[in-house]
Design a protein around this motif. Structure first.
Motif: not given
Length: 126
Positions: A31-52
């Motif tokens: 959905h955000n194919d025009n951007r790159a993200f740090k893992p913490a940002e991806i975790a926050e935006q997706t609800g995936v645990n930061k440790n995972s």
């Protein structure tokens, strides 16, 4: 986390409820194919645990569905690979819904003890 309206319309309630972490990450990055993200940002935006999130991104990278440079991650630019994965996922989901999910332990119980004689050989086509 929000989803696009096409996903909302196409997926069943159980498919939406059972979305894996990998699917969440792929949907977000696609959905955000025009951007790159740090893992913490991806975790926050997706609800995936930061440790995972590191393991999730690593598995997606092994499947060549995401790419990264330094600390940044983005969806793959290989549209054919994404389409192939999407088709596989949709087919598997439909079969699971119709026939039930497979049991990995059952597969392991019937697996041969020795690898197939052709395992690891390069094909003549390569």
């Amino acid at each position: 986390m929000s989803i696009d309206i096409d996903t909302f319309e196409e997926k069943s309630e159980s498919e939406l409820a059972d979305m894996t972490n990998g699917e969440r990450v792929l949907r977000f990055l696609a959905h955000n194919d025009n951007r790159a993200f740090k893992p913490a940002e991806i975790a926050e935006q997706t609800g995936v645990n930061k440790n995972s999130i590191g393991n999730v991104l690593g598995r997606l990278e092994d499947r060549e569905l995401v790419r990264h440079k330094g600390p940044y991650w983005a969806i793959t630019d290989d549209e054919e690979r994404l389409a192939s994965f999407s088709t596989y996922f949709q087919t598997t989901s439909a079969l699971n819904e119709r026939l039930g999910e497979e049991d990995p332990d059952e597969w392991a119980a019937h697996a041969p003890d020795e690898p197939h004689p052709n395992a690891g050989r390069e094909s003549d086509d390569e």
